[in-house]
Design an enzyme around this catalytic site. Structure first.
Site, PDB file in Angstrom:
ATOM      1  N   ARG A 118     -13.597  51.081 -24.371  1.00 41.48           N
ATOM      2  CA  ARG A 118     -14.045  51.663 -22.920  1.00 41.48           C
ATOM      3  C   ARG A 118     -15.419  51.285 -22.820  1.00 41.48           C
ATOM      4  NH1 ARG A 118     -10.831  55.705 -25.151  1.00 41.48           N
ATOM      5  NH2 ARG A 118      -9.039  55.933 -24.021  1.00 41.48           N
ATOM      6  N   LYS A 140     -22.991  42.369 -13.211  1.00 43.80           N
ATOM      7  CA  LYS A 140     -21.487  42.377 -12.526  1.00 43.80           C
ATOM      8  C   LYS A 140     -20.743  41.501 -13.405  1.00 43.80           C
ATOM      9  CE  LYS A 140     -22.436  41.641  -7.555  1.00 43.80           C
ATOM     10  NZ  LYS A 140     -21.903  40.966  -6.545  1.00 43.80           N
ATOM     11  N   GLU A 182     -28.811  26.967  -6.740  1.00 42.32           N
ATOM     12  CA  GLU A 182     -29.070  28.345  -6.924  1.00 42.32           C
ATOM     13  C   GLU A 182     -30.502  28.864  -6.975  1.00 42.32           C
ATOM     14  OE1 GLU A 182     -26.783  31.286  -5.960  1.00 42.32           O
ATOM     15  OE2 GLU A 182     -25.627  29.767  -6.310  1.00 42.32           O
ATOM     16  N   LYS A 227     -34.288  38.081  -8.526  1.00 41.01           N
ATOM     17  CA  LYS A 227     -33.027  38.670  -8.706  1.00 41.01           C
ATOM     18  C   LYS A 227     -33.258  40.104  -9.376  1.00 41.01           C
ATOM     19  CE  LYS A 227     -28.218  38.987  -9.550  1.00 41.01           C
ATOM     20  NZ  LYS A 227     -27.081  38.506 -10.038  1.00 41.01           N
ATOM     21  N   GLU A 237     -24.520  47.905  -6.075  1.00 45.53           N
ATOM     22  CA  GLU A 237     -24.113  47.375  -4.818  1.00 45.53           C
ATOM     23  C   GLU A 237     -23.662  48.368  -3.682  1.00 45.53           C
ATOM     24  OE1 GLU A 237     -21.159  44.020  -5.200  1.00 45.53           O
ATOM     25  OE2 GLU A 237     -22.492  42.790  -3.920  1.00 45.53           O
ATOM     26  N   ARG A 242     -28.009  44.051  -1.961  1.00 42.50           N
ATOM     27  CA  ARG A 242     -27.798  42.879  -2.495  1.00 42.50           C
ATOM     28  C   ARG A 242     -27.225  41.717  -1.713  1.00 42.50           C
ATOM     29  NH1 ARG A 242     -25.407  42.936  -8.755  1.00 42.50           N
ATOM     30  NH2 ARG A 242     -26.562  44.888  -9.350  1.00 42.50           N
ATOM     31  N   ASN A 246     -26.510  36.616  -1.028  1.00 41.03           N
ATOM     32  CA  ASN A 246     -25.747  35.612  -0.249  1.00 41.03           C
ATOM     33  C   ASN A 246     -26.416  34.692   0.661  1.00 41.03           C
ATOM     34  OD1 ASN A 246     -23.358  36.458  -1.500  1.00 41.03           O
ATOM     35  ND2 ASN A 246     -23.230  38.257  -0.480  1.00 41.03           N
ATOM     36  N   HIS A 249     -24.618  31.534   1.274  1.00 43.07           N
ATOM     37  CA  HIS A 249     -23.239  31.451   0.822  1.00 43.07           C
ATOM     38  C   HIS A 249     -22.296  31.808   1.724  1.00 43.07           C
ATOM     39  CE1 HIS A 249     -25.432  31.636  -2.890  1.00 43.07           C
ATOM     40  NE2 HIS A 249     -24.424  32.010  -3.732  1.00 43.07           N
ATOM     41  N   HIS A 253     -19.157  29.415   0.643  1.00 42.35           N
ATOM     42  CA  HIS A 253     -17.858  29.895   0.260  1.00 42.35           C
ATOM     43  C   HIS A 253     -16.852  29.195   1.148  1.00 42.35           C
ATOM     44  CE1 HIS A 253     -19.917  33.776  -1.804  1.00 42.35           C
ATOM     45  NE2 HIS A 253     -19.534  32.716  -2.595  1.00 42.35           N
ATOM     46  N   HIS A 265     -20.675  24.149  -6.686  1.00 41.08           N
ATOM     47  CA  HIS A 265     -20.883  25.540  -5.828  1.00 41.08           C
ATOM     48  C   HIS A 265     -22.615  25.312  -5.311  1.00 41.08           C
ATOM     49  CE1 HIS A 265     -21.394  30.052  -5.057  1.00 41.08           C
ATOM     50  NE2 HIS A 265     -22.540  29.816  -5.737  1.00 41.08           N
TER      51      HIS A 265
END
Ligand code: NAD
Length: 362
Positions: A118, A140, A182, A227, A237, A242, A246, A249, A253, A265
């Site tokens: 956990r 994340k 990026e 960041k 989020e 946040r 993007n 993006h 995407h 990417h």
């Protein structure tokens, strides 16, 4: 060596950025009994030795757990393999996991750490440019399902992040350049917060392309700080803040989802950044010259600014309309005088004009 502190309600931790800083992992794990180092063969061959030496020098036993490559390996089956390996080795709740690799290792090992017992502590040791400036910071973690990317995951902030820019020396060239897409996103997203990262990309292009550790340390630290500020403003989020991450993006995407474009990417993000600046220009949110500056910086880094071979607008518009961030209609994340913002349903003439500017017709 630079230290960027990330302070979220769940935890306060440091991202250490620099050249030759891998040994910092040892200090983070001092007093622990065991640390499971998760990596991939191609990364471990170059970098697992110094990481394990540093941890063992701090008194903890280590074991190396190798996982596969690519998005196909970022799946629940890998999490089960890792967890069973941890259990067989005797990893306990007060022990730790070390994620040594790019975003695929960071997300998968981070999620395994979030679930095992956990939750056991994880140290992120990112070894791609994308992972150093983006995925290792922010907590994340997660894996893919056949139904979609990153559909199962958890927020699990690391004990610390150790970004050694010297590890980038072994990255394949196209992987490295893609990571620069990026980096450019952070540099151009908020030029004030990125404290001159865009100027470094412009002024020191040759050294950036030559992977000069001193310049990279400066660049990565500035992106990480950008960041970290976004993550601190929206740790789970929830507020939508946040979404600024993007930038570039939505189209990226769509290009990746539609497939068939042979873009990494970061390369897709580079095209997406130009598209976003063009769309923002058409909507008079930014000066028309903004897109030209973006093009100049990205081209200098060897990144594409149009879709190679062109693309069909109808296909990409259909994919963008399905984008999970869209709440009906089309949603973009665009620059403007008030900073980066979400823009819903811009007029279709503006979207089409911006698409044409990146080689998407029809
Ligand atoms: N968690 C987040 O916030 C977040 C943010 C952005 C992206 N991501 C995820 O990150 C993933 C992409 O990460 P990536 O671009 O780092 O790709 P990746 O992890 O697949 O790494 C790319 C390739 O480089 C190799 N590699 C890594 N480091 C190396 C090194 N130093 N030397 C030689 N080879 C090396 C890897 O083995 C792999 O083959 C995606 O799954 C994406 O969803 C997560």
């Amino acid at each position: 060596m630079r230290r960027v502190t990330v302070s979220v309600p769940a935890r306060r931790y440091d991202a250490v950025v620099g050249a030759g800083v891998l040994a910092e992992v040892g200090g983070l794990l001092a007093g622990r009994r065991r640390a499971a180092v998760v990596s991939q063969p191609g990364v471990a061959a170059h970098h697992a030795g110094p990481v394990r030496d540093a941890i063992e020098g701090a008194g903890a036993a280590t074991e190396l757990f190798l996982m596969g490559e690519g998005e196909e390996a970022k799946v629940l089956a890998t999490v089960e393999d890792l967890a069973r390996g941890f259990a067989a080795w005797g990893l306990l709740r007060d022990d730790a996991v070390v994620a040594l690799g790019g975003g695929v290792v960071g997300d998968t090992a981070g999620f395994a750490a979030a679930c095992y017992y956990r939750g056991v502590d994880v140290v992120q040791v990112p070894t791609t440019l994308l992972a150093q400036v983006d995925s290792a910071v922010g907590g994340k973690t997660g894996v893919n399902l056949p139904e979609g990317k990153n559909l199962v995951g958890a927020f699990h902030h690391p004990l610390g992040v150790v970004a050694d820019v010297e590890t980038l020396a072994s990255l394949p060239e196209r992987e490295y350049r893609s990571g620069l897409g990026e980096v450019a996103k952070y540099a151009l997203m908020d030029e004030e917060a990125a404290a001159g990262a865009a100027e470094i990309l412009e002024r020191e292009t040759t050294r950036v392309l030559g992977r000069d550790p001193a310049v990279l340390a400066e660049l990565v630290a500035r992106c990480v700080a950008t960041k970290a500020a976004v993550v601190e403003a929206d740790p789970d989020e929830r507020t939508g803040r946040r979404a600024v991450l993007n930038l570039g993006h939505t189209l990226a995407h769509a290009l990746e989802t539609a497939g068939g474009y042979d873009l990494f990417h970061g390369e897709a993000v580079a095209v997406g950044l130009v598209f976003a600046a063009e769309l923002a220009g058409a909507l008079e949110r930014v000066e028309p010259a903004t897109a030209d500056r973006h093009r100049e910086i990205l081209t200098g880094l060897g990144l594409p600014v149009v879709v190679p071979g062109g693309a069909l607008a109808a296909e990409l518009l259909a994919v963008m309309a399905r984008d999970k961030k869209a709440r009906g209609g089309l949603t973009f994340v665009l620059p403007g005088s008030g900073g980066i913002e979400r823009v819903d349903d811009p007029p279709s003439w503006a979207v089409e004009r911006a698409l044409r500017a990146v080689g998407v017709e029809g």
